[in-house]
Design an enzyme around this catalytic site. Sequence first.
Site: not given
Length: 607
Positions: A451-453
């Site tokens: 998550y978040e990239g």
Amino acid sequence: MTAPFVWPRSDTEPMMTYQAPYKDMQLLVAQAYQQQGLDALESLDGFDPELANAVMEEAAKFAAGVLAPLNSVGDMQGCRFQDGNVITPDGWQDAYQQFAESGWIGLALPEEFGGQGLPKYIAQPVNEMWLSANLAFVMFHALAQGGSEILLAFANESIQKRYLPKIVSGEWTVAMALTEPNAGSDLGALNTKAIPQQDGTYKIKGQKIYITYGDHDLTDNIAHLVLARTPDAPTGSRGISLFIVPKYRVSEDGSLGEFNDVHCTGIEHKMGLHGSPTCSISYGDQDDCVGELVGELNQGLMAMFVLMNEARLSCGLQGVALGELGYQRALEYAKERTQGTNSQGEKVAIVEHADVKRMLLEMRSETFALRALGYQIAAQIDATESAVDKTESNQIKKDRVALLTPIFKAFATERVNVMAGQVIQVFGGMGFVEETGVAQIMRDARITTIYEGTTGIQARDLMFRKVRGDQGKALTELLADITQLASSFESDQVFAAMAKETQQVVTKVTSLLDSHLLNSQGNTSNSDATSLHAVSVPFLEAMGILCCTWQLLNVLAYQQVQENTDESYMQNLRALAAFYGAYRLPSAMAALKVVENAGAGVSEYEF
């Protein structure tokens, strides 16, 4: 309706104990404060390490006494979705009220809106404590911090006055609504609509998934920050706008109004982080969901990246925090578990076995080095935000933070997954059963690289935006600082070899910068771009190891000039640094060899 999630676990409840590594934190906070020049900033007068120590002491008590005992509770019970409502695990509501009433949510948020206004370098160790003690519980915290920063930077005065005091106090929480079923990392593909109304508001209609704390029973209202596009918006990411969409409408005086047609349609049954609700949200099922524009039309990604950068740094810190938790559990078990004999034939605890020592020291050194890097980044953000000087020197510091952010996020989260496996390895067969609780660490850690990239996205950001984007300027300046520090250890009997190998890694990176990373053909050749994509993760790995080595040498250099040094503690730090250099620097050179080979075979192979 989705059935309640029941984790198949024994009634025996493992206690996931945690004690903040206060001595390490105290050292690294003081070091970051001094080295980033925060003592010279008038705006930070009074926010010194003495205050930081007092805050950390209180936070450590709350982390160990309130949050840590609920960690395994949340893992076993998970959240429940019942009659359209999300029910959090036992104890969550009471702990949240204590958390909010103690002012922890607004620790680093402006006093103007009820926060305490502390700098990030103080908030960083406190946040680490929360993340170690109960990651699933405190995932709302980074959203409150990042969401508030978005509103401070982009929202109009009316939105700020109505929302920020409630968010900062913890009366309301924030949810970040980006992902859609057909639009994951490619946000340009999202379809959620925002239809303008005569009163200046927008009717929001669409579905979002994977929304952390998108719905819950902790607060009366939830402020959703929703990416959507207006009917005449440009295609792709250029046409995305940001809207604030509350679960319950907010009147001009800040009071709650009617339900805003924001429905939770289900929660995910996840591999880990069971206590944190991950929701699917439907906006405007009855065509009655109202949102307000935050910032300018079609500039939503610019605003959202304020929160994304905050979230990425928080993810990196999650790697540190779970690494610390795993190390503590593994060390405790290794000291208690008797297995095998020593050379005298005496039964010994497994902590005496060389391979177990190696695993423990790898966890300890990696966590310490990554913590040091994270604290320096936080202090550097303070330095840039508080500096009166807005000239080139301040821009250099901002560029350094931008360069280090994807390295810290991706490398820390990748390494904590390795460390989680080592924790289970130290426990042996007992680590593979749920009763010991350490399997939770591996399950909770797994999502952090995604998550978040994802790691690949962070590596692409590093390679193309941060390195090629400024033609290697920020990276070259970082390498120069590392070289200067390493050269100061050339005559050290213990660290001369480590210093030399560090410089060799720097030389290799510099060489590849000229020959591969900034190769002019890469601007026009698809094959060159593919090769760079193929080696971006190995390049990030090498930079992660190099940055950790840099920080360990930095700590040693800092301690050498300090008075009243605890010699026993310092001796351990020297051993820790020597171990990391010997075991991990060769891996950096191996990763750079992959970069040099330019992803051989990736372009040619057909699946």
